[in-house]
Scaffold this active site. Structure first.
Site, PDB file in Angstrom:
ATOM      1  N   ILE A 105      -2.752  -4.509  -6.322  1.00 37.94           N
ATOM      2  CA  ILE A 105      -3.978  -4.779  -7.079  1.00 37.94           C
ATOM      3  C   ILE A 105      -3.878  -4.279  -8.526  1.00 37.94           C
ATOM      4  O   ILE A 105      -4.599  -4.746  -9.399  1.00 37.94           O
ATOM      5  CB  ILE A 105      -5.194  -4.125  -6.358  1.00 37.94           C
ATOM      6  CG1 ILE A 105      -6.487  -4.829  -6.732  1.00 37.94           C
ATOM      7  CG2 ILE A 105      -5.277  -2.629  -6.627  1.00 37.94           C
ATOM      8  CD1 ILE A 105      -7.646  -4.480  -5.815  1.00 37.94           C
ATOM      9  N   HIS A 159       4.172   2.012   2.887  1.00 36.91           N
ATOM     10  CA  HIS A 159       4.333   0.817   2.068  1.00 36.91           C
ATOM     11  C   HIS A 159       5.539   0.970   1.172  1.00 36.91           C
ATOM     12  O   HIS A 159       5.862   2.060   0.706  1.00 36.91           O
ATOM     13  CB  HIS A 159       3.082   0.525   1.232  1.00 36.91           C
ATOM     14  CG  HIS A 159       2.559   1.696   0.465  1.00 36.91           C
ATOM     15  ND1 HIS A 159       1.864   2.736   1.058  1.00 36.91           N
ATOM     16  CD2 HIS A 159       2.641   2.007  -0.849  1.00 36.91           C
ATOM     17  CE1 HIS A 159       1.527   3.620   0.138  1.00 36.91           C
ATOM     18  NE2 HIS A 159       2.006   3.213  -1.027  1.00 36.91           N
ATOM     19  N   HIS A 174       7.044  -0.535  -2.370  1.00 34.19           N
ATOM     20  CA  HIS A 174       6.757  -1.290  -3.591  1.00 34.19           C
ATOM     21  C   HIS A 174       8.008  -2.082  -3.957  1.00 34.19           C
ATOM     22  O   HIS A 174       9.099  -1.498  -4.062  1.00 34.19           O
ATOM     23  CB  HIS A 174       6.463  -0.349  -4.763  1.00 34.19           C
ATOM     24  CG  HIS A 174       5.280   0.554  -4.581  1.00 34.19           C
ATOM     25  ND1 HIS A 174       4.078   0.354  -5.220  1.00 34.19           N
ATOM     26  CD2 HIS A 174       5.120   1.690  -3.853  1.00 34.19           C
ATOM     27  CE1 HIS A 174       3.227   1.320  -4.898  1.00 34.19           C
ATOM     28  NE2 HIS A 174       3.844   2.149  -4.067  1.00 34.19           N
TER      29      HIS A 174
END
Ligand code: AMP
Length: 122
Positions: free
Chosen positions: A34, A104, A106
């Site tokens: 985001i 997560h 990236h």
């Protein structure tokens, strides 16, 4: 520490918060960050409740681990960063400055990314 089912990525996985999906299969979701730090900035997360890489690497099934690695490959293919180069980062825990407590990765690319860390080892 127990997995927090109210973290933002858990909400994305439950469909409670929208995301811009790049790739999805049975075990993995990849979506646009985001707040992108580069022209390509995609987050790759396992669908299982794994807080960080420590837990995932110890407790996820072989199928989940293979799916996760393959999904990263799919993201590299879809975003077309492989030829020019890219960076894969996973922030874990306090020193890693992990903000969202769901594992997560990236995937960053699309520009020259500079050196890995912004200062030498302390
Ligand atoms: P980290 O600091 O490694 O835990 O990274 C968390 C990342 O999640 C940051 O890059 C945020 O921009 C990103 N992020 C937070 N909320 C969302 C969201 N709702 N959709 C997509 N990315 C998000």
């Amino acid at each position: 520490m127990a997995y927090d089912p109210d973290n933002i990525f858990a909400k994305i996985l439950r469909g409670e918060i929208p995301n811009r999906t790049v790739f999805e299969d049975q075990h993995v979701l990849a979506f646009q960050d985001i707040n992108p730090q580069a022209p390509v900035h995609v987050l790759v997360i396992p669908k299982g409740p794994y807080e960080n890489m420590t837990v995932f690497s110890n407790e996820a099934s072989t199928e989940e681990q293979v799916a996760f690695m393959r999904a990263i490959g799919e993201v590299l293919r879809i975003t077309e960063v492989a030829e020019a180069g890219y960076r894969i980062i996973s922030n874990n825990g306090q020193d890693g400055v992990q903000e969202v407590p769901h594992l997560h990765i990236h995937v960053l690319g699309g520009r020259r990314l500079g050196r890995m860390l912004d200062r030498p080892a302390a």
